[in-house]
Each structure stands twice: as C-alpha cells, then as structure tokens.
Design an enzyme around this catalytic site. Sequence first.
Site: not given
Length: 451
Positions: A76, A155, A179
Amino acid sequence: MPPRSIAQLSVLLQSGALDPVDLVEETLAAIAGHPDQTIFTTVLAQRARMEAAASRKRLAEGRSRGVLEGVPLAWKDLFDIEGLPTTAGSRVLKDSAPARQDAAVVRALADAGMVSVGRVNMSEFAFSGLGINPTFGTPRNPASPQGEHRIPGGSSSGSGVAVAAGLVPVSIGTDTGGSVRIPAAFNGVVGYKATRGRYAMDGVFPLARSLDSLGPLCHTVQDAVWIDAAMRGAPAAGVLKRVAVSDLSFVVPETVVFDGAEPEIVAAFEAAVERLAKAGARVRREAFPEFAAIFDLMARHGALVTAEAYVLHRERITGAAAADMDPRVVKRTLMGEKISLADYIATLEARDSLTASFTARLGPGDFLISPTLPHVAPAVQPLLDDEDLFFATNAKTLRNTLIGNFLDVCGVSLPCGTGAAGMPVGLLVSGPKDSDDALLAVAGAVESLLG
C-alpha cells in the site's frame, strides 16, 4: 494470469520448477499489460529484478530463506520504500523527501526473501472505506459485472484488487477502521487485521495512531500465517495450526452489525453459520451493548480517527495544499476541528471501559463471527455524483469493521459466497486483543469448512 497463492508459488520456486527471475518478469508484464492501470501507483521494476536475481542465487546455492523466497508482493502507498517519496495516495506529497530507508516491515519481508514489485493505490491519506481516489484513479473491482465499475473498498483499494486480479499473491495494507477487511470482503479475498502493535510501525504513514494496524490481503489463511511470522521477524516456515471445527465456540453479535444489511448478505452469512453448527461448532447469539455505545460515544464526542487525522493534516487542510486534495477527505478531516481535548480524553477513557466490558462478555475460547460488511460493493459513479450518498455509504461500509479497531480486536475476513449481482460477500472472524495466533487457527478451520 490466474490468481496463485503464496503456497502454490512457493512449491514451484523451492522445487526449481519456477525461477524467481522468470516469475518477476511475468509479474511485471502482467502489471504493465493489465487493462486497469490505476491499481499500481509505482512499479519497482529495478528493485524487483535485483531482489529476484538475489533470490535465484540463494536457491541455486541451497540458501533459501524459507517458504517466502522469491515470492512477489505489493505494498500500500503508505509504506516507506528507500529512495522514493511516500505519497499516501495524495498528490500533495509527491515532492516530499525520499525515504532514507525501507519501513521496518518492508525490510522484514525482504529479509524473508520476498520480492517487492510495487506500491498500490489507496484512498487518499487512508481516510475512506470506499477506495475512491480522484488523483490516481479508482481501481475497478475485478468482480464487477460486465460493463460496470464497482468500488474496490478502501482504504487499501489497490491491495485488494491486485490480489483478486492475480497480479500478486499478497499485498500489505493498513487498517484503521476496516481498511484491510473491507477490500478483502468486497474483492473476495482473505484479509487479516492484526492486533494493533503486533508489527513495527516505523516508516508507515499514519492516519490515527491509536487505531492503526497492519495486515496482509492474500488468498488463504495459510498465506497470512507465513506473512504474519515474517513481518514479526520470525521464521515463516510454520504450518497453520489445525483445529477441529467441533472444538470451536462462536458468538454472533446481534447488535448493530445486521442493521440495514442486504438480504443476500444475511443469507450467505447464515448459510455459513449453519455449516459451522452442523460440523459441531458451538454457536450462540448475544447482544453486545458495547457496539451501540461506541456509536453513541462518537455522536457525543466525535470519532478518534477524525480527531487524530485533523491534528495530523491540520496545516494541509487549512492551507494551499487543500486545493490539491480530495474535497471529501478535506471535508471529513475538518470535522476534527470541532473535537475538543476534553472530548478526546473522554473517548479514550470510555474506550478502556468498553473494551474491558466487551472482553468480559466473551467466554474462554469464544470468537465472534459476523458479516464483514452489510452490503456488496456498489457502483462508483453514483457515489461520485452524490456527495451525500458518498458519505452515507462510507459510514455504512466502515460501520461493522470500525468496532473491531475501537475495541482493539484482531480479525480475518474470509470469502463467504456471493450476494447481489454476484458480488463477493465476506465473513468476519474476530478475537480479543492479542489472540492473533488462535484467531488464525480458527479462521483456517472456518476457511476449510467453507471451501
């Protein structure tokens, strides 16, 4: 290319049937040729080739570092990669100073022999559960019906899509309100959110330090076990502990998590519960007033994540940088300005009390099972067209999972069939703080039963 688990790739790599250099070239070609170019924000081609070559040499010399040797992964866009700015899904950080070294967990997985192929997309500054990003684009959920663009969940949006699309077998995400578990459920993969503090957070761009945790998105619980060990600096050679479903005890919370749930979500979940019960698991249903109390507390004092995000981004959202940010992120973060220090402290004190009450309600060996999310992934465009719908959907998407962050539990989202439009449904298995090892074993047993 078809999705492959870490375990599948590891067998091929360790046996010599697959060369790490060939695998990384195949991976880089798949990323470059994929029709969705919003999944990766940075491709680390040079680094990946160097790490793959080093892995090839170790394997040839009989010096394999273990089951993760030569396996590609993605990060990420919150994790520091040496020599690159960490942009956190935002254009306002693209000119920030390059990281002087890798994040601690990036180093840990490199030490285990893994090959980092890139960083993947995310909600800007990790502040949304939907995965929409106006700067880098919004990855398309691979399960979307033909002609539709459904949200990936956030996210850790790129992480969920990269794994579901078969580009990498694992991607490491962060989880502040869901997330990791949200994109795992929306995309039909496994997502493990560890207990906060289980891994070193050095070099990870924060959102709310009192809630932030990490975890992998991957294809199986066994893969998660190997990644978990390596991220903690332990040998990633352990086999998933096997437990019998008939020895397990589950609690289905009746408070909040089913409110407004789509009928297909409930049906898929109840079918899974029935299978667990028929296999001999003990299943009871119980109200958890602590869950409702969390939302009452947020209504009175504001959310911890909003307060901490405001402090972190105050200068950005009140200055010129705000014009280059997602206006929905700016609007949500500005709400933290109204949260006083007294509100914040009152929330922290109540959090301790609610966590203790929740933990006491669980019997020895009890684990929670619930739908990960109350709905399947919706289409992107209506959320872009209607700001009120965006915020309402974001709140509902985060609702079930944020309970776990507030109470500091660990959790694994497992694929659990399909719901409306054939979109994936997730089943969430959760355990109290620091029960991670037992949780992974339980999740493995549930996974085996659900197939």
